[in-house]
Design a protein around this motif. Structure first.
Motif, PDB file in Angstrom:
ATOM      1  N   GLY A  80       3.277  13.143  26.036  1.00 24.94           N
ATOM      2  CA  GLY A  80       3.028  11.737  25.740  1.00 24.94           C
ATOM      3  C   GLY A  80       3.254  11.455  24.275  1.00 24.94           C
ATOM      4  O   GLY A  80       4.201  11.958  23.667  1.00 24.94           O
ATOM      5  N   GLU A  81       2.370  10.656  23.692  1.00 29.46           N
ATOM      6  CA  GLU A  81       2.501  10.344  22.274  1.00 29.46           C
ATOM      7  C   GLU A  81       2.255  11.553  21.383  1.00 29.46           C
ATOM      8  O   GLU A  81       2.813  11.663  20.302  1.00 29.46           O
ATOM      9  N   GLY A  82       1.406  12.459  21.832  1.00 27.25           N
ATOM     10  CA  GLY A  82       1.118  13.629  21.014  1.00 27.25           C
ATOM     11  C   GLY A  82       0.433  13.251  19.711  1.00 27.25           C
ATOM     12  O   GLY A  82      -0.462  12.381  19.689  1.00 27.25           O
ATOM     13  N   PRO A  83       0.838  13.857  18.585  1.00 25.26           N
ATOM     14  CA  PRO A  83       0.175  13.603  17.304  1.00 25.26           C
ATOM     15  C   PRO A  83       0.218  12.141  16.862  1.00 25.26           C
ATOM     16  O   PRO A  83      -0.604  11.722  16.054  1.00 25.26           O
ATOM     17  N   LEU A  84       1.175  11.388  17.380  1.00 23.75           N
ATOM     18  CA  LEU A  84       1.319   9.994  16.957  1.00 23.75           C
ATOM     19  C   LEU A  84       0.037   9.199  17.172  1.00 23.75           C
ATOM     20  O   LEU A  84      -0.286   8.313  16.379  1.00 23.75           O
ATOM     21  N   THR A  85      -0.708   9.505  18.213  1.00 23.26           N
ATOM     22  CA  THR A  85      -1.933   8.748  18.498  1.00 23.26           C
ATOM     23  C   THR A  85      -2.918   8.843  17.334  1.00 23.26           C
ATOM     24  O   THR A  85      -3.425   7.829  16.850  1.00 23.26           O
ATOM     25  N   ASP A  86      -3.187  10.069  16.872  1.00 24.29           N
ATOM     26  CA  ASP A  86      -4.118  10.245  15.753  1.00 24.29           C
ATOM     27  C   ASP A  86      -3.539   9.699  14.453  1.00 24.29           C
ATOM     28  O   ASP A  86      -4.273   9.141  13.623  1.00 24.29           O
ATOM     29  N   VAL A  87      -2.229   9.875  14.259  1.00 24.50           N
ATOM     30  CA  VAL A  87      -1.615   9.346  13.038  1.00 24.50           C
ATOM     31  C   VAL A  87      -1.765   7.836  12.979  1.00 24.50           C
ATOM     32  O   VAL A  87      -2.121   7.272  11.941  1.00 24.50           O
ATOM     33  N   ARG A  88      -1.497   7.163  14.080  1.00 26.50           N
ATOM     34  CA  ARG A  88      -1.627   5.704  14.103  1.00 26.50           C
ATOM     35  C   ARG A  88      -3.067   5.285  13.776  1.00 26.50           C
ATOM     36  O   ARG A  88      -3.289   4.363  12.980  1.00 26.50           O
ATOM     37  N   THR A  89      -4.041   5.959  14.375  1.00 30.83           N
ATOM     38  CA  THR A  89      -5.442   5.653  14.095  1.00 30.83           C
ATOM     39  C   THR A  89      -5.751   5.829  12.613  1.00 30.83           C
ATOM     40  O   THR A  89      -6.404   4.982  11.993  1.00 30.83           O
ATOM     41  N   SER A  90      -5.262   6.912  12.029  1.00 24.52           N
ATOM     42  CA  SER A  90      -5.528   7.196  10.620  1.00 24.52           C
ATOM     43  C   SER A  90      -4.869   6.173   9.708  1.00 24.52           C
ATOM     44  O   SER A  90      -5.468   5.731   8.722  1.00 24.52           O
ATOM     45  N   VAL A  91      -3.636   5.804  10.017  1.00 27.69           N
ATOM     46  CA  VAL A  91      -2.937   4.819   9.189  1.00 27.69           C
ATOM     47  C   VAL A  91      -3.675   3.483   9.209  1.00 27.69           C
ATOM     48  O   VAL A  91      -3.882   2.857   8.162  1.00 27.69           O
ATOM     49  N   GLU A  92      -4.084   3.058  10.374  1.00 27.34           N
ATOM     50  CA  GLU A  92      -4.790   1.774  10.472  1.00 27.34           C
ATOM     51  C   GLU A  92      -6.111   1.814   9.716  1.00 27.34           C
ATOM     52  O   GLU A  92      -6.472   0.862   9.009  1.00 27.34           O
ATOM     53  N   GLU A  93      -6.848   2.905   9.832  1.00 24.97           N
ATOM     54  CA  GLU A  93      -8.136   3.015   9.145  1.00 24.97           C
ATOM     55  C   GLU A  93      -7.935   3.112   7.638  1.00 24.97           C
ATOM     56  O   GLU A  93      -8.673   2.482   6.860  1.00 24.97           O
ATOM     57  N   LEU A  94      -6.944   3.863   7.204  1.00 21.56           N
ATOM     58  CA  LEU A  94      -6.690   3.983   5.773  1.00 21.56           C
ATOM     59  C   LEU A  94      -6.278   2.640   5.179  1.00 21.56           C
ATOM     60  O   LEU A  94      -6.726   2.284   4.080  1.00 21.56           O
ATOM     61  N   ARG A  95      -5.450   1.908   5.881  1.00 21.44           N
ATOM     62  CA  ARG A  95      -5.072   0.580   5.409  1.00 21.44           C
ATOM     63  C   ARG A  95      -6.303  -0.316   5.260  1.00 21.44           C
ATOM     64  O   ARG A  95      -6.438  -1.052   4.277  1.00 21.44           O
ATOM     65  N   ALA A  96      -7.206  -0.238   6.219  1.00 20.58           N
ATOM     66  CA  ALA A  96      -8.420  -1.055   6.159  1.00 20.58           C
ATOM     67  C   ALA A  96      -9.296  -0.665   4.960  1.00 20.58           C
ATOM     68  O   ALA A  96      -9.835  -1.530   4.265  1.00 20.58           O
ATOM     69  N   ILE A  97      -9.417   0.637   4.699  1.00 19.92           N
ATOM     70  CA  ILE A  97     -10.223   1.105   3.569  1.00 19.92           C
ATOM     71  C   ILE A  97      -9.585   0.654   2.261  1.00 19.92           C
ATOM     72  O   ILE A  97     -10.281   0.162   1.344  1.00 19.92           O
ATOM     73  N   LEU A  98      -8.281   0.803   2.152  1.00 23.67           N
ATOM     74  CA  LEU A  98      -7.597   0.409   0.909  1.00 23.67           C
ATOM     75  C   LEU A  98      -7.721  -1.107   0.688  1.00 23.67           C
ATOM     76  O   LEU A  98      -7.903  -1.557  -0.446  1.00 23.67           O
ATOM     77  N   MET A 108       0.840  -1.189   0.000  1.00 21.69           N
ATOM     78  CA  MET A 108       0.000   0.000   0.000  1.00 21.69           C
ATOM     79  C   MET A 108       0.875   1.239   0.000  1.00 21.69           C
ATOM     80  O   MET A 108       1.791   1.365   0.813  1.00 21.69           O
ATOM     81  N   LYS A 109       0.626   2.160  -0.901  1.00 29.50           N
ATOM     82  CA  LYS A 109       1.464   3.349  -1.051  1.00 29.50           C
ATOM     83  C   LYS A 109       0.956   4.454  -0.124  1.00 29.50           C
ATOM     84  O   LYS A 109       0.342   5.425  -0.546  1.00 29.50           O
ATOM     85  N   ILE A 110       1.217   4.273   1.176  1.00 33.74           N
ATOM     86  CA  ILE A 110       0.810   5.252   2.182  1.00 33.74           C
ATOM     87  C   ILE A 110       2.051   5.987   2.666  1.00 33.74           C
ATOM     88  O   ILE A 110       3.012   5.370   3.129  1.00 33.74           O
ATOM     89  N   ALA A 111       2.027   7.294   2.552  1.00 31.61           N
ATOM     90  CA  ALA A 111       3.153   8.135   2.964  1.00 31.61           C
ATOM     91  C   ALA A 111       2.704   9.093   4.055  1.00 31.61           C
ATOM     92  O   ALA A 111       1.512   9.224   4.352  1.00 31.61           O
ATOM     93  N   GLY A 112       3.669   9.777   4.639  1.00 33.48           N
ATOM     94  CA  GLY A 112       3.368  10.746   5.676  1.00 33.48           C
ATOM     95  C   GLY A 112       3.722  12.155   5.238  1.00 33.48           C
ATOM     96  O   GLY A 112       4.366  12.370   4.207  1.00 33.48           O
TER      97      GLY A 112
END
Length: 285
Positions: free
Chosen positions: A264-282, A1-5
């Motif tokens: 704490g984790e800061g932005p990483l928490t939302d990024v992780r959630t988004s990556v997992e959801e995007l992978r599921a959609i793809l 999956m071509k997911i970038a940041g």
């Protein structure tokens, strides 16, 4: 999956006074931690002039980045700026030049209206820069963006009709600017060559559209949501793109404003959630 940041998911932005700016070492390490394989460069100066070593340390591929340019002023030539940027592209093997037609004002809270002469200059420059990029083995795309000269549906239509440049489909900026990104991908999937993935709280977006809040205020209040927690129809968007053979990057770009170094984790928490959801959609589309 071509997911970038993109570094702006960690609050790193070119706008003066945007907020606390995290160090590249933390941003790139956290991209690697969530399994991203590529990144856009971020604002000028975020990465070293030659970023190859630091990207290699984090096992990240460079794909290009967001380049804000003054494109509507007749006596301003953007070519020298792009020539400088393309030196880094050649060194890193980057292939996607994301252009934004900035207003010339700081930030994205206001913008002037273009007259016919301004539009002619802008559209001519888009075609010039697109052809120049091709000569360097790079694909140029135009990023409709709130607070720039290409923001709303009429602006996007003028670019589609008056220029041959491809688009960066930024799902958030399009929706906030009044364009349905799912409908745009249904109508003109052949013009999309790069995708920025943002989910959006439509309630806050409408407050920006009505002038009740500035763009910056709405971002600070959480207008951009983790993927799957906002109002963007990613299943339709990705479906339309894939039906047309899209094989470009999906760049997770969830604009964030930080007030201080996260404890704490800061932005990483939302990024992780988004990556997992995007992978599921793809995977499901």
């Amino acid at each position: 999956m071509k997911i970038a940041g993109a570094p702006i998911s960690w609050g790193v932005c070119e706008v003066p006074g945007w907020g606390y700016q995290l160090a590249p070492s933390r941003v790139l390490a956290e991209m690697q931690e969530v399994g991203l394989v590529a990144t856009e460069f971020g604002p000028d100066g975020f990465l070293p002039e030659d970023p190859r070593d630091v990207l290699e340390q984090h096992h990240l591929q460079a794909i290009g980045g967001f380049t804000p340019l003054l494109l509507h002023v007749a006596d301003h030539d953007p070519v020298p700026e792009v020539e400088k940027v393309l030196v880094t592209y050649a060194a890193t093997g980057s292939d996607t030049l994301v252009l934004s037609a900035i207003s010339g004002l700081d930030g994205y809270d206001t913008r002037p209206e273009l007259d016919d002469a301004g539009w002619r200059t802008l559209l001519t420059n888009l075609d010039r820069l697109s052809a120049m990029a091709v000569d360097h083995g790079v694909k140029a795309v135009l990023h409709p963006h709130v607070g720039t000269m290409v923001e709303n549906p009429a602006d996007v239509q003028k670019v589609l009709e008056g220029s041959s440049i491809a688009l960066c489909l930024d799902t958030g900026h399009l929706l906030i600017g009044g364009t349905d990104p799912a409908e745009l991908t249904r109508q003109a999937p052949e013009r999309v060559a790069h995708t920025h993935i943002k989910d959006v709280d439509l309630g806050l977006a409408k407050q920006v559209q009505s002038g009740r809040r500035t763009y910056t205020e709405a971002v600070r209040e959480g207008m951009y949501r983790p993927v799957g927690q906002g109002d963007v129809d990613f299943t339709a968007i990705i479906g339309h793109l894939r039906d047309h053979g899209y094989d470009g990057w999906y760049v997770l770009e969830q604009d964030t404003i930080l007030t201080e170094e996260p404890t704490g984790e800061g932005p990483l928490t939302d990024v992780r959630t988004s990556v997992e959801e995007l992978r599921a959609i793809l995977a499901a589309t």
